[in-house]
Design an enzyme around this catalytic site. Structure first.
Site, mmCIF file in Angstrom:
data_model
loop_
_atom_site.group_PDB
_atom_site.id
_atom_site.type_symbol
_atom_site.label_atom_id
_atom_site.label_comp_id
_atom_site.label_asym_id
_atom_site.label_seq_id
_atom_site.Cartn_x
_atom_site.Cartn_y
_atom_site.Cartn_z
ATOM 1 N N GLU B 68 0.771 -1.058 -0.003
ATOM 2 C CA GLU B 68 0.061 -0.099 0.038
ATOM 3 C C GLU B 68 0.825 1.190 -0.015
ATOM 4 O OE1 GLU B 68 -0.491 -2.587 2.028
ATOM 5 O OE2 GLU B 68 -2.565 -3.200 1.810
ATOM 6 N N HIS B 137 -10.003 -6.096 11.023
ATOM 7 C CA HIS B 137 -10.653 -6.097 9.740
ATOM 8 C C HIS B 137 -12.133 -5.333 9.846
ATOM 9 C CE1 HIS B 137 -7.361 -9.016 8.802
ATOM 10 N NE2 HIS B 137 -7.588 -8.748 7.390
#
Lengths: 334, 343
Positions: B68, B137
């Protein structure tokens, strides 16, 4: 790859220009900061990272670039900005925080942006690598010419961003060149205490790309390595990595006592100052004569003095202008 | 800004609406491209790039390494060089590995350049829990992103807004963080909220970023929320209606810019305020909304405001614990009752 006589003089002239700029900034920076060093005082407040000694890295690379190519530089950006052709008046005014500066004083010395020559820099280690990869991707997607060059210090090669950016650029075969200015010091920590390999160009093997190494702050060695890497990028053959052994003649930032340096190191570095060395090489090669040198130096000094006068005579933006330019006005496609 | 008046009968999920807006903008503008993890042949793990790879190919719909820092940094570089990238941070929880590229580059380069460098990119990211994916998450982190200046932040609650906000985000010359809640995506395996799947016009249109919507009118209490919380509020409003109370529901839709005026207008009318937010309780959207109302002279509150939020704990795995901690309609109703008892 050998530079032409014109390229040699261009590189020397820009080294001189950058060095004199640094000398003047150094003097101006200390105004108002003595006898007690106070970073916020004087005409140039804040941190100041001088790049004197590292000029060969900037000119040897930028000699191959045009304004259309993209450069992302570091927190030590002045030599690279000078070599990339950043507007000197606006750059110095920015360092003073003035309205006529590149961003009107919102960025300062670590955040110089000149869109006209595709130059930017940032204050975080390794931060320019991703944007350079993206700019290279942009050129590839648009079918437009141009390469991106990401400058970094040797400490940045230990950042995650380094490995991610090199991997991504290699996977996508992008026209980007990664340039490491190895001045042997990450702030106060020596390279051998921070980096597991003696030379970061060896790390290129991990990404299947060429690695170049330039020893001894050699201007023409940088020119040759950069020429090869940039030509590969322009020809669509993907990224390269260059590590240049250079020298930080100043401390990490102004006010740094440099107590961490081994005795005699600084004197040794100063004795190997790349500018007098290159001057002598050019005189020996007959590319430059004494009179030409005097004129070139005088012209560089005059250019810097004019930029400093411009900055000093400029006003500050009204303080409430700090609230502007967080977002650009949306004009397109609305 | 296009205003859509034409009635539509075709219903889409938010995922489909996002993909449709993206496809329409990609057809119209060659500068728009998509990159991120699994956005290609897979179509995005939350479905929001489905079909794009088949139509536009691997050059414009680029699968990236799980990297990322590099690819979000690259999106900043591409946006600064004239492209209009849409980049996906698969789970907002992953911001820790790449926040520098987001808040120091994407969000600040326009300011540092005095407005001369535009960073027209969209950062899509999924939010929210409720399906036992545990603490790394399932977060929302609305407040984290909205707190940092220089990026617009949108959070749609239904497919109509999602399509219009995505179109607006792609066309915006500034970075926009597009936060989509997993429970609203229309993915069966995520426990889909049916109310998010609404009629969506086929033609391209945009929804203005920075404008809240009053999705239900009322006069006894203002319920302010975003994303899935809007659906909790609508359910609570329905329950309160059966008890004889009339709740107004404000869907923020956008956190930056924040439409404080719409919130204040509603609170000025009802005199009561409850904020529902799946993000952490402290220092977040709920505090901001209450402060925005309380500091305004026209918002004379008849009762102390309330918030129904996620407690300041990591998100637990066990369904019993997670569901206990999450906001829901019953908690909104209970907060209203407590408010009425106290006043």
């Amino acid at each position: 790859m050998q530079p032409t006589a014109d390229q040699r003089r261009w590189m020397y002239r820009h080294m001189v220009l950058s060095r004199y700029l640094e000398e003047r900034i150094e003097a101006l920076y200390m105004e108002g900061k003595t006898p007690v060093f106070n970073m916020a005082k004087g005409p140039i407040p804040g941190e100041m990272h001088l790049s004197n000694g590292q000029e060969p890295c900037a000119v040897g690379v930028c000699a191959h670039l045009t304004a259309d190519d993209i450069v992302t530089a570091t927190h030590r950006p002045h030599h690279i900005a000078v070599a990339k052709g950043v507007d000197l008046d606006a750059m110095v005014a920015e360092i003073f925080g003035k309205a006529s500066g590149l961003s009107g004083g919102r960025g300062g010395h670590m955040h110089l942006f000149d869109a006209a020559v595709n130059f930017s820099c940032s204050g975080i280690i390794g931060e320019g690598l991703g944007p350079a990869v993206g700019a290279a991707l942009s050129r590839k997607l648009q079918g437009k010419p141009g390469v991106a060059v990401a400058f970094m210090g040797e400490g940045a090669a230990n950042q995650g961003a380094f490995h991610e950016a090199l991997n991504l650029a290699a996977v996508w075969q992008l026209p980007v060149v990664f340039v490491i200015e190895d001045n042997a010091w990450g702030i106060s920590v020596a390279k051998q205490a921070s980096t597991a390999v003696p030379r970061n160009d060896l790390r290129a093997a991990a990404y299947g790309i060429p690695g170049h190494h330039v020893a001894d702050n050699d201007v023409e060695g940088v020119f040759a390595a950069a020429g090869e890497a940039i030509a590969r990028a322009r020809e669509g053959q993907g990224p390269s990595l260059i590590e240049i052994e250079t020298a930080r003649l100043a401390g990490h930032f102004m006010g740094d006592g440099e107590d961490y340096r081994p005795k005699g190191e600084k004197e040794g570095l100063q004795a190997r100052d790349p500018i007098p060395r290159y001057r002598q090489a050019l005189l020996d090669a007959g590319v430059l004569d004494e009179a030409g040198d005097v004129a070139l130096v005088a012209e560089a000094h005059a250019r810097v003095e004019a930029a400093i006068r411009f900055a000093q005579q400029s006003e500050f933006l009204p303080p409430e202008a700090a609230l502007e330019q967080v977002f650009v006005e949306s004009g397109e496609q609305q | 800004m296009t205003t859509v008046t034409k009635s539509a009968t075709r219903k889409l999920t938010i995922a489909r609406a996002m993909a449709e807006a993206t496809a329409q903008e990609m057809r119209a503008d060659p500068r728009v491209f998509v990159m991120g993890e699994d956005v290609g042949p897979l179509g995005g793990v939350f479905g929001n790039t489905r079909g794009l790879f088949d139509e536009f190919g691997a050059e414009r719909v680029r699968d990236t390494p799980i990297s990322e820092t590099a690819f979000i940094g690259a999106a900043v570089g591409a946006a600064s060089d004239g492209m209009r990238p849409i980049v996906e941070l698969m789970f907002v929880d992953f911001f820790g590995v790449c926040m520098d590229a987001i808040y120091n580059l994407m969000a600040k380069n326009t300011y540092f350049s005095g407005g001369k460098v535009k960073v027209p990119m969209v950062l899509m990211t999924s939010t929210g829990g409720g399906y036992s994916d545990a603490g790394q998450h399932s977060q929302c982190l609305y407040g984290t992103f909205a707190h940092l200046p220089g990026m617009k932040v949108v959070v749609p609650s239904n497919a109509f807004d999602a399509k219009g906000l995505m179109t607006a985000a792609i066309r915006d010359d500034n970075p926009v963080v597009f936060m989509y809640h997993k429970a609203l995506q229309g993915m069966g395996w995520l426990g889909t909220e049916k109310g998010a799947t609404v009629p969506v016009p086929e033609e391209s249109y945009s929804v203005e970023i920075g404008r809240a919507a009053v999705v239900r009118e009322g006069h006894d209490v203002t319920l302010v929320s975003l994303g899935v919380g809007v659906h909790h509020c609508l359910r609570a409003a329905k329950a309160l209606e059966e008890e004889g109370f009339s709740a107004e529901v404000v869907d923020l839709r956008s956190l930056v810019p924040l439409d404080r005026d719409s919130v204040r207008a509603s609170v000025a009318k009802t005199g009561r305020l409850i904020v529902v937010d799946e993000d952490y309780h402290s220092y977040g959207v709920s505090g901001e909304i209450i402060a925005s109302a309380a500091e305004h002279a026209d918002c004379r509150l008849k009762a102390a405001p309330k918030r129904v939020t996620y407690p300041d704990i990591p998100i637990p795995f066990a369904p019993t614990m997670e569901q206990w901690a999450l906001p829901n309609a019953d908690k909104v109703v209970a907060a209203f009752h407590q408010m009425m008892r106290e006043s």
